[in-house]
Design an enzyme around this catalytic site. Structure first.
Site, mmCIF file in Angstrom:
data_model
loop_
_atom_site.group_PDB
_atom_site.id
_atom_site.type_symbol
_atom_site.label_atom_id
_atom_site.label_comp_id
_atom_site.label_asym_id
_atom_site.label_seq_id
_atom_site.Cartn_x
_atom_site.Cartn_y
_atom_site.Cartn_z
ATOM 1 N N SER A 19 28.260 -5.213 -8.825
ATOM 2 C CA SER A 19 28.875 -3.962 -8.353
ATOM 3 C C SER A 19 28.607 -2.788 -9.302
ATOM 4 O O SER A 19 28.711 -2.921 -10.526
ATOM 5 C CB SER A 19 30.382 -4.154 -8.206
ATOM 6 O OG SER A 19 30.984 -2.914 -7.876
ATOM 7 N N SER A 21 30.421 -0.045 -8.909
ATOM 8 C CA SER A 21 31.675 0.716 -8.919
ATOM 9 C C SER A 21 32.275 0.862 -10.322
ATOM 10 O O SER A 21 32.778 1.943 -10.652
ATOM 11 C CB SER A 21 32.693 0.086 -7.965
ATOM 12 O OG SER A 21 32.245 0.265 -6.645
ATOM 13 N N LYS A 70 37.440 -7.025 2.989
ATOM 14 C CA LYS A 70 37.862 -5.722 3.523
ATOM 15 C C LYS A 70 38.750 -5.809 4.769
ATOM 16 O O LYS A 70 39.557 -4.921 5.012
ATOM 17 C CB LYS A 70 36.635 -4.863 3.853
ATOM 18 C CG LYS A 70 35.918 -4.328 2.636
ATOM 19 C CD LYS A 70 34.808 -3.376 3.041
ATOM 20 C CE LYS A 70 34.057 -2.898 1.821
ATOM 21 N NZ LYS A 70 33.128 -1.809 2.116
ATOM 22 N N GLY A 135 23.383 -3.990 13.229
ATOM 23 C CA GLY A 135 24.435 -4.781 12.588
ATOM 24 C C GLY A 135 25.770 -4.580 13.271
ATOM 25 O O GLY A 135 26.052 -3.499 13.812
ATOM 26 N N GLY A 138 31.257 -6.020 9.100
ATOM 27 C CA GLY A 138 32.290 -5.147 8.546
ATOM 28 C C GLY A 138 31.784 -3.731 8.303
ATOM 29 O O GLY A 138 32.457 -2.744 8.626
ATOM 30 N N GLY A 252 21.077 4.920 0.747
ATOM 31 C CA GLY A 252 22.479 4.502 0.839
ATOM 32 C C GLY A 252 23.328 4.798 -0.390
ATOM 33 O O GLY A 252 24.558 4.678 -0.328
HETATM 34 P P1 ATR Z 1 29.194 -6.527 6.025
HETATM 35 O O1 ATR Z 1 30.651 -6.410 5.707
HETATM 36 O O2 ATR Z 1 28.292 -6.135 4.889
HETATM 37 O O3 ATR Z 1 28.824 -5.828 7.298
HETATM 38 P P2 ATR Z 1 29.093 -9.007 7.471
HETATM 39 O O4 ATR Z 1 30.350 -8.643 8.186
HETATM 40 O O5 ATR Z 1 28.905 -10.404 7.006
HETATM 41 O O6 ATR Z 1 28.902 -8.100 6.186
HETATM 42 O O7 ATR Z 1 27.872 -8.581 8.423
HETATM 43 C C1 ATR Z 1 26.544 -8.797 8.061
HETATM 44 C C2 ATR Z 1 25.622 -8.160 9.132
HETATM 45 O O8 ATR Z 1 24.258 -8.403 8.735
HETATM 46 C C3 ATR Z 1 25.791 -8.766 10.512
HETATM 47 O O9 ATR Z 1 25.485 -7.791 11.475
HETATM 48 C C4 ATR Z 1 24.726 -9.884 10.490
HETATM 49 O O10 ATR Z 1 24.279 -10.282 11.770
HETATM 50 P P3 ATR Z 1 25.079 -11.469 12.566
HETATM 51 O O11 ATR Z 1 26.326 -10.840 13.086
HETATM 52 O O12 ATR Z 1 24.145 -11.886 13.645
HETATM 53 O O13 ATR Z 1 25.346 -12.549 11.545
HETATM 54 C C5 ATR Z 1 23.611 -9.172 9.762
HETATM 55 N N1 ATR Z 1 22.679 -10.112 9.129
HETATM 56 C C6 ATR Z 1 22.855 -10.844 8.007
HETATM 57 N N2 ATR Z 1 21.776 -11.602 7.731
HETATM 58 C C7 ATR Z 1 20.883 -11.357 8.729
HETATM 59 C C8 ATR Z 1 19.572 -11.829 9.029
HETATM 60 N N3 ATR Z 1 18.951 -12.731 8.243
HETATM 61 N N4 ATR Z 1 18.961 -11.360 10.145
HETATM 62 C C9 ATR Z 1 19.572 -10.463 10.940
HETATM 63 N N5 ATR Z 1 20.806 -9.960 10.726
HETATM 64 C C10 ATR Z 1 21.457 -10.411 9.621
#
Ligand code: ATR
Length: 290
Positions: A19, A21, A70, A135, A138, A252
């Site tokens: 982190s 932060s 979160k 995505g 969260g 970002g």
């Molecule tokens: P965050 O709080 O960072 O959003 P999260 O809630 O775990 O973390 O969400 C991760 C996001 O990244 C989700 O949209 C996930 O897709 P899924 O809902 O299908 O799991 C996406 N993600 C993570 N790894 C991925 C991968 N290898 N390919 C495509 N999407 C991925």
């Protein structure tokens, strides 16, 4: 002699060692001569309730909450502020004088301020076209609310798991009825690309240690904006592709910096500024980790 005004604040997550932060908040504590320290603390989900109790007992100023807590932290809050309620997740907590735990979300503010600071385009024009969010986790929730606040009306939510995108769209159709949703998988992007002027990645793809996000942006209009909430590396493969095509892009890191300002304000009563020294310090840490 002991200094009784000394304060401690935290960032809570799992994992937490990476982190940035602590660098941001300790910089401000130092700059504004606030007598305190901001520490990272790794906590698992089943330790969250104990953590809240001990924070209260020890009169901890407050904390940032990050992945994966979160959403769950809301279960422990006495007061959920409207933005955290709308997003369905909080990244900032603090206690009031009656020992009530407050939870709020400053990620929406962070995203909006980052776009406003670095977007070279007329935002008004961008908001008239649909926006794509990659995505449905969260982070996607906060970005969705931020896009609505920026004035977007049409959201295309694309996710590896289409079902999850559908659930999120369903929830926000009720919460933000003025938004029009389309849902699909990541591979559906080409179908929408030529109609969208705003693309944001909220997945973990492209992050250091994760697979790259490989998406062709060739079909996007030349006046489109591409942004990524992943900031390590600073220029993700997605942003490099935008740059290659001459599209405007926003990294970002500004979201991380901006979301920290209202968090700090919740604890210390004033909103700190992101100055050139802080930016330089954060950017050099990111460069070192690349
Ligand atoms: P965050 O709080 O960072 O959003 P999260 O809630 O775990 O973390 O969400 C991760 C996001 O990244 C989700 O949209 C996930 O897709 P899924 O809902 O299908 O799991 C996406 N993600 C993570 N790894 C991925 C991968 N290898 N390919 C495509 N999407 C991925």
């Amino acid at each position: 002699m002991r200094d009784l005004d000394f304060t401690i604040s935290y960032v809570i997550g799992q994992p937490i060692h990476h982190s940035l932060s602590p660098t941001i908040h300790n910089y401000w504590l130092d700059k504004y001569s606030v007598n305190g320290v901001y520490l990272p603390q790794e906590i698992s989900s089943n330790q969250l309730s104990d953590l809240v109790v001990s924070f209260n007992l020890l009169k901890i100023k407050g904390a940032n909450i990050t992945i994966p807590h979160k959403v769950e932290i809301l279960n422990f809050a006495d007061v959920i502020h409207p933005m955290a309620q709308l997003v369905g997740a909080a990244n900032t907590i603090w206690f009031d004088e009656h020992d009530h735990l407050h939870a709020d979300n400053t990620d929406v503010f962070g995203f909006i301020e980052n776009i406003k600071e670095y977007c070279q385009k007329d935002l008004q024009v961008l908001t008239e076209a649909p926006a794509v969010i990659l995505g449905a986790g969260g982070a996607s929730r906060a970005v969705l609310v931020a896009l609505s606040e920026l004035g977007f009306k049409q959201i295309i939510l694309l996710n590896r798991s289409r079902e999850k995108a559908e659930h999120l769209a369903e929830e926000f159709r009720t919460k933000l009825p003025e938004l029009d949703f389309k849902v699909g998988t990541l591979s559906d992007f080409t179908e929408f690309a030529q109609h969208v002027k705003f693309l944001v990645n909220t997945t973990s793809l492209g992050m250091v240690g994760q697979p790259d996000l490989k998406l062709s942006l060739e079909l996007m209009p030349s006046d489109a904006l591409v942004t990524d909430i992943v900031y390590a590396p600073l220029k993700t493969t997605l942003l490099k592709e935008a740059e290659r095509l001459g599209l405007d892009f926003v990294t970002g890191i500004g979201m991380l910096l901006h979301q920290a300002r209202p968090s700090f304000e919740r604890w210390y009563g004033f909103r700190p500024e992101i100055d050139a020294t802080l930016k330089k310090r954060i950017l050099s840490l990111l460069e070192m980790s690349e």
